[in-house]
Design a protein around this motif. Structure first.
Motif, PDB file in Angstrom:
ATOM      1  N   UNK A  69       0.834  -1.204   0.000  1.00 42.49           N
ATOM      2  CA  UNK A  69       0.000   0.000   0.000  1.00 42.49           C
ATOM      3  C   UNK A  69       0.867   1.252   0.000  1.00 42.49           C
ATOM      4  N   UNK A  70       1.965   1.236   0.751  1.00 48.43           N
ATOM      5  CA  UNK A  70       2.862   2.393   0.789  1.00 48.43           C
ATOM      6  C   UNK A  70       3.455   2.666  -0.584  1.00 48.43           C
ATOM      7  N   UNK A  71       3.852   1.594  -1.285  1.00 50.34           N
ATOM      8  CA  UNK A  71       4.437   1.760  -2.612  1.00 50.34           C
ATOM      9  C   UNK A  71       3.404   2.297  -3.589  1.00 50.34           C
ATOM     10  N   UNK A  72       2.174   1.744  -3.532  1.00 48.06           N
ATOM     11  CA  UNK A  72       1.106   2.224  -4.414  1.00 48.06           C
ATOM     12  C   UNK A  72       0.748   3.668  -4.093  1.00 48.06           C
ATOM     13  N   UNK A  73       0.690   3.990  -2.789  1.00 44.44           N
ATOM     14  CA  UNK A  73       0.352   5.356  -2.386  1.00 44.44           C
ATOM     15  C   UNK A  73       1.478   6.335  -2.726  1.00 44.44           C
ATOM     16  N   UNK A  74       2.722   5.851  -2.720  1.00 42.74           N
ATOM     17  CA  UNK A  74       3.843   6.716  -3.076  1.00 42.74           C
ATOM     18  C   UNK A  74       3.691   7.229  -4.499  1.00 42.74           C
ATOM     19  N   UNK A  75       3.020   6.419  -5.341  1.00 41.35           N
ATOM     20  CA  UNK A  75       2.796   6.826  -6.725  1.00 41.35           C
ATOM     21  C   UNK A  75       1.554   7.698  -6.864  1.00 41.35           C
ATOM     22  N   UNK A  76       0.656   7.624  -5.881  1.00 38.47           N
ATOM     23  CA  UNK A  76      -0.614   8.358  -6.008  1.00 38.47           C
ATOM     24  C   UNK A  76      -0.733   9.512  -5.020  1.00 38.47           C
ATOM     25  N   UNK A  77      -0.375   9.290  -3.741  1.00 35.53           N
ATOM     26  CA  UNK A  77      -0.392  10.397  -2.787  1.00 35.53           C
ATOM     27  C   UNK A  77       0.862  11.216  -3.045  1.00 35.53           C
ATOM     28  N   UNK A 299      -0.191  -4.226  -9.952  1.00 37.03           N
ATOM     29  CA  UNK A 299       1.149  -4.768 -10.174  1.00 37.03           C
ATOM     30  C   UNK A 299       1.958  -4.800  -8.888  1.00 37.03           C
ATOM     31  N   UNK A 300       1.708  -3.844  -7.994  1.00 36.72           N
ATOM     32  CA  UNK A 300       2.388  -3.843  -6.697  1.00 36.72           C
ATOM     33  C   UNK A 300       1.673  -4.769  -5.722  1.00 36.72           C
ATOM     34  N   UNK A 301       0.347  -4.619  -5.621  1.00 36.41           N
ATOM     35  CA  UNK A 301      -0.410  -5.438  -4.678  1.00 36.41           C
ATOM     36  C   UNK A 301      -0.316  -6.926  -5.025  1.00 36.41           C
ATOM     37  N   UNK A 302      -0.110  -7.234  -6.285  1.00 34.28           N
ATOM     38  CA  UNK A 302       0.018  -8.637  -6.688  1.00 34.28           C
ATOM     39  C   UNK A 302       1.277  -9.302  -6.199  1.00 34.28           C
ATOM     40  N   UNK A 303       2.244  -8.520  -5.699  1.00 34.76           N
ATOM     41  CA  UNK A 303       3.507  -9.073  -5.202  1.00 34.76           C
ATOM     42  C   UNK A 303       3.509  -9.250  -3.683  1.00 34.76           C
ATOM     43  N   UNK A 304       2.355  -9.060  -3.049  1.00 33.96           N
ATOM     44  CA  UNK A 304       2.266  -9.130  -1.595  1.00 33.96           C
ATOM     45  C   UNK A 304       2.382 -10.561  -1.081  1.00 33.96           C
ATOM     46  N   UNK A 305       2.970 -10.692   0.088  1.00 31.98           N
ATOM     47  CA  UNK A 305       3.081 -12.001   0.742  1.00 31.98           C
ATOM     48  C   UNK A 305       1.737 -12.373   1.367  1.00 31.98           C
ATOM     49  N   UNK A 306       0.926 -13.061   0.632  1.00 39.19           N
ATOM     50  CA  UNK A 306      -0.374 -13.515   1.144  1.00 39.19           C
ATOM     51  C   UNK A 306      -0.903 -14.639   0.279  1.00 39.19           C
ATOM     52  N   UNK A 307      -1.652 -15.519   0.888  1.00 37.73           N
ATOM     53  CA  UNK A 307      -2.335 -16.573   0.144  1.00 37.73           C
ATOM     54  C   UNK A 307      -3.838 -16.340   0.142  1.00 37.73           C
ATOM     55  N   UNK A 308      -4.244 -15.169   0.651  1.00 35.30           N
ATOM     56  CA  UNK A 308      -5.653 -14.797   0.689  1.00 35.30           C
ATOM     57  C   UNK A 308      -5.852 -13.564  -0.204  1.00 35.30           C
ATOM     58  N   UNK A 309      -6.266 -13.755  -1.445  1.00 37.87           N
ATOM     59  CA  UNK A 309      -6.418 -12.628  -2.370  1.00 37.87           C
ATOM     60  C   UNK A 309      -7.329 -11.521  -1.850  1.00 37.87           C
ATOM     61  N   UNK A 310      -8.395 -11.892  -1.141  1.00 40.12           N
ATOM     62  CA  UNK A 310      -9.355 -10.905  -0.662  1.00 40.12           C
ATOM     63  C   UNK A 310      -8.705  -9.925   0.311  1.00 40.12           C
ATOM     64  N   UNK A 311      -7.748 -10.404   1.087  1.00 41.74           N
ATOM     65  CA  UNK A 311      -7.074  -9.510   2.028  1.00 41.74           C
ATOM     66  C   UNK A 311      -6.388  -8.364   1.300  1.00 41.74           C
ATOM     67  N   UNK A 312      -5.709  -8.688   0.208  1.00 42.48           N
ATOM     68  CA  UNK A 312      -5.007  -7.625  -0.505  1.00 42.48           C
ATOM     69  C   UNK A 312      -5.987  -6.680  -1.190  1.00 42.48           C
ATOM     70  N   UNK A 313      -7.128  -7.221  -1.631  1.00 33.70           N
ATOM     71  CA  UNK A 313      -8.164  -6.364  -2.193  1.00 33.70           C
ATOM     72  C   UNK A 313      -8.672  -5.375  -1.173  1.00 33.70           C
ATOM     73  N   UNK A 314      -8.830  -5.811   0.074  1.00 34.47           N
ATOM     74  CA  UNK A 314      -9.297  -4.931   1.144  1.00 34.47           C
ATOM     75  C   UNK A 314      -8.282  -3.831   1.439  1.00 34.47           C
ATOM     76  N   UNK A 315      -7.009  -4.199   1.484  1.00 31.37           N
ATOM     77  CA  UNK A 315      -5.956  -3.212   1.737  1.00 31.37           C
ATOM     78  C   UNK A 315      -5.894  -2.201   0.601  1.00 31.37           C
ATOM     79  N   UNK A 316      -5.951  -2.687  -0.640  1.00 35.63           N
ATOM     80  CA  UNK A 316      -5.876  -1.801  -1.810  1.00 35.63           C
ATOM     81  C   UNK A 316      -7.045  -0.836  -1.847  1.00 35.63           C
ATOM     82  N   UNK A 317      -8.197  -1.275  -1.346  1.00 33.10           N
ATOM     83  CA  UNK A 317      -9.402  -0.449  -1.349  1.00 33.10           C
ATOM     84  C   UNK A 317      -9.217   0.830  -0.530  1.00 33.10           C
TER      85      UNK A 317
END
Length: 473
Positions: A69-77, A299-317
Motif C-alpha cells: 500500500x505504501x508503494x502504491x500510495x507513493x505513486x498516487x499520494x 502490479x504492486x499489490x500482486x507481489x504481496x506475501x499472502x495466500x488470501x487474495x481478498x485480504x489484498x483487495x481490502x488493503x488496496x481499497x
C-alpha cells in the motif's frame, strides 16, 4: 514539437470520451452494486490486515501488505494530489472536485476487485518469481488466447509509467521556490535539437536522475522499503500545513463545499461550459490521483506475501479513500479557500496551471514560508512517486521480454526525467492521460469478466473470518 503536442492533445481528448467514462466509472459502479457493498463493511478488518495482524512469513510474495500500500500510495499520494487537483480546478472549475470524489468512491470497489484478482491469478516470470498484475490476470484468468490484450496493457504501461509528470511539476516548483531566492534566471535557455530548453530545468532534471538512480536499481524491495518510510512522514507534514491553513478560513469552508456541489452540475466555470466536460475532467484527474481501474496498483499489490487474495483487495481499497477523498479534498480546500484560482479558471489566454497554482495558494495563506514548506513536501512527494512508477515499467518489460531484461527500462526511465523537466505541462498531462486510458481498457474488461470469481472468493473468505478461522498475531 508543436505538431506532436497537438496530436497528443487531440488523442487524449478523443480517447477520454463517453465510452471510456462508462467503462471506468460505470465499471466501478457495477463492482460496488455487484458486491452489495460487502467489502466496505469490513474497513476495520482491512486496517488490521494492513497492520500485519494476519501476516505469516511462509506465504508467497515479496513484500508485506503495508509495503504494498505504501508503494502504491507513493505513486498516487503525491503530485497527483498537489498538482493534479490544481490542474482539475483550472480545467474544470470547483465542480471537477465533486466528480473526483465520485470516481474515487466507485474506485474503491474497482481497487478491491482488480487487486484481489492480481493475487488470485498470479503468474511467474522467466526467473520463477511469483508476480501479479493485469497482464497475469488476463493470461492466467482468461487464458493464453487473451495474451494480446496483456501485451497491449504492458506496451502502454511503458508510456504511462514514465516519470515525466512528476519531473515536470517538481521542476516547476523548484524554479518557482528557489529561483527568486538564489537569484538564478529560470528563463535562461539553450538550444537542443533546434528547440529552446530551460537551463535551470535541465539542471534540476540531471539532479533528479542521480537521486532516483540510487534507489530504483535496487528493485521492488528497496523501492517499497524507502516508500514505507517516506509516505507516512510526507503525509503527516502535508496534513499539518493544510490543516493550519484551513483553520485560518474555517468559516468559509461551507461556502467552498457549496460551490463545488453547485458547479458540479452546471459546468459554468469550464471554458465552453457543459456538465459532461466537467465530469470528464474530474474522472481523468481522479484516475491520475488514485489510478483505480488503470492497472498500476495491482502490479504492486500482486507481489504481496499472502495466500488470501481478498485480504489484498481490502488493503488496496483503502488507497482511493486516502489519496483522493482525503488528500485531494484538503488540497482543493486550500486552493479554493485562498481564492487564487479565480483568474485562471476557463481563461483562454492562460496556460494550464499545476503546482504553481498550489504554490500561490500556500504563499497567500502562509506569507514568506508557505512556498518553502510546500516545496519540501513536493520534493518528497515527487521523489517517492518517481521510485514507484519505475517498477511498473520494469515489470511490463519483464513480462514482454523476460525478467533479465526488465532493468533495461530503468535506463529509459531515468533518461526521460529530463524530458519531463523541460517539456510543457499540457503535453505531459495529455500524454499520460492518453496512456492511462489505453491501460484501463484491458484492466477493466478483464476485471468485469472475472468479477464472479472475486465474489466467490469474497463470500468464502468472510464466511471463514466469521467462523474464527483466522487468528490475529
Amino acid at each position: 514539437m508543436g505538431y506532436i503536442e497537438d496530436a497528443v492533445s487531440s488523442f487524449s481528448g478523443w480517447i477520454w470520451g463517453v465510452p471510456l467514462l462508462i467503462l471506468v466509472m460505470g465499471g466501478g459502479l457495477i463492482f460496488m452494486l455487484y458486491s452489495r457493498f460487502l467489502p466496505f463493511k469490513y474497513l476495520g478488518h482491512a486496517i488490521n490486515v494492513l497492520r500485519g495482524k494476519y501476516d505469516t512469513h511462509e506465504e508467497e510474495g515479496q513484500i508485506t501488505h503495508y509495503e504494498a500500500l505504501s508503494t502504491a500510495l507513493a505513486a498516487t499520494v503525491g503530485m497527483g494530489n498537489i498538482s493534479g487537483v490544481a490542474v482539475a480546478i483550472t480545467m474544470g472549475g470547483p465542480g471537477a472536485i465533486f466528480w473526483m470524489w465520485v470516481s474515487a468512491f466507485v474506485g474503491m470497489a474497482t481497487k478491491f476487485f482488480t487487486c484481489t484478482l492480481s493475487v488470485m491469478y498470479r503468474g511467474k516470470d522467466s526467473e520463477g518469481e511469483v508476480r501479479g498484475g493485469p497482464m497475469y490476470v488476463i493470461t492466467e484468468g482468461l487464458g493464453k488466447k487473451w495474451k494480446p490484450m496483456a501485451v497491449f496493457f504492458c506496451v502502454f504501461t511503458l508510456i504511462g509509467a514514465l516519470p515525466i509528470f512528476q519531473a515536470n511539476q517538481l521542476t516547476a516548483a523548484m524554479n518557482a521556490v528557489l529561483g527568486p531566492t538564489v537569484g538564478y534566471n529560470t528563463e535562461a535557455t539553450f538550444s537542443l535539437f533546434g528547440a529552446p530548453v530551460g537551463i535551470a530545468s535541465f539542471i534540476t532534471g540531471l539532479i533528479l536522475m542521480a537521486l532516483v538512480s540510487m534507489v530504483i536499481f535496487g528493485g521492488i524491495k528497496r523501492i517499497s522499503s524507502v516508500a514505507a518510510k517516506l509516505v507516512p512522514s510526507m503525509v503527516v507534514l502535508y496534513f499539518g500545513l493544510v490543516i493550519y491553513i484551513l483553520l485560518q478560513n474555517i468559516g468559509g469552508i461551507p461556502d467552498i463545499f457549496a460551490s463545488i456541489f453547485e458547479e458540479a452540475f452546471s459546468g459554468s466555470a469550464i471554458l465552453g461550459g457543459g456538465i459532461g466536460a466537467v465530469i470528464i475532467v474530474g474522472a481523468k484527474r481522479a484516475a491520475f490521483s488514485n489510478e483505480a481501474g488503470i492497472g498500476t496498483a495491482p502490479m504492486v499489490h500482486g507481489d504481496t506475501k499472502t495466500e488470501e487474495p481478498v485480504r489484498e483487495g481490502l488493503v488496496a481499497m483503502l488507497g482511493p479513500a486516502i489519496d483522493t477523498l482525503l488528500v485531494c479534498t484538503l488540497t482543493a480546500l486550500v486552493i479554493l479557500g485562498t481564492g487564487v484560482h479565480h483568474e485562471f479558471i476557463g481563461a483562454a489566454d492562460t496556460g494550464l496551471l499545476g503546482v504553481t497554482l498550489t504554490l500561490k495558494a500556500f504563499n497567500a495563506a502562509i506569507p514568506g514560508v508557505g512556498g518553502y514548506l510546500l516545496g519540501l513536501c513536493i520534493l518528497v512527494f515527487a521523489v517517492s512517486s518517481l521510485l514507484s512508477y519505475s517498477y511498473y515499467g520494469v515489470k511490463s518489460v519483464s513480462y514482454l521480454f523476460g525478467a533479465k531484461k526488465g532493468e533495461l527500462y530503468n535506463y529509459v526511465y531515468i533518461g526521460t526525467i529530463i524530458l519531463g523537466a523541460v517539456a510543457s505541462l499540457g503535453f505531459v498531462v495529455n500524454l499520460i492521460d492518453g496512456s492511462f486510458a489505453l491501460m484501463a481498457i484491458p484492466t477493466m474488461v478483464s476485471a468485469l469478466i472475472l468479477a464472479p470469481k472475486v465474489m466467490q472468493a469474497t463470500k468464502s473468505y468472510f464466511a471463514r473470518h466469521k467462523a474464527g478461522e483466522f487468528k490475529k498475531h
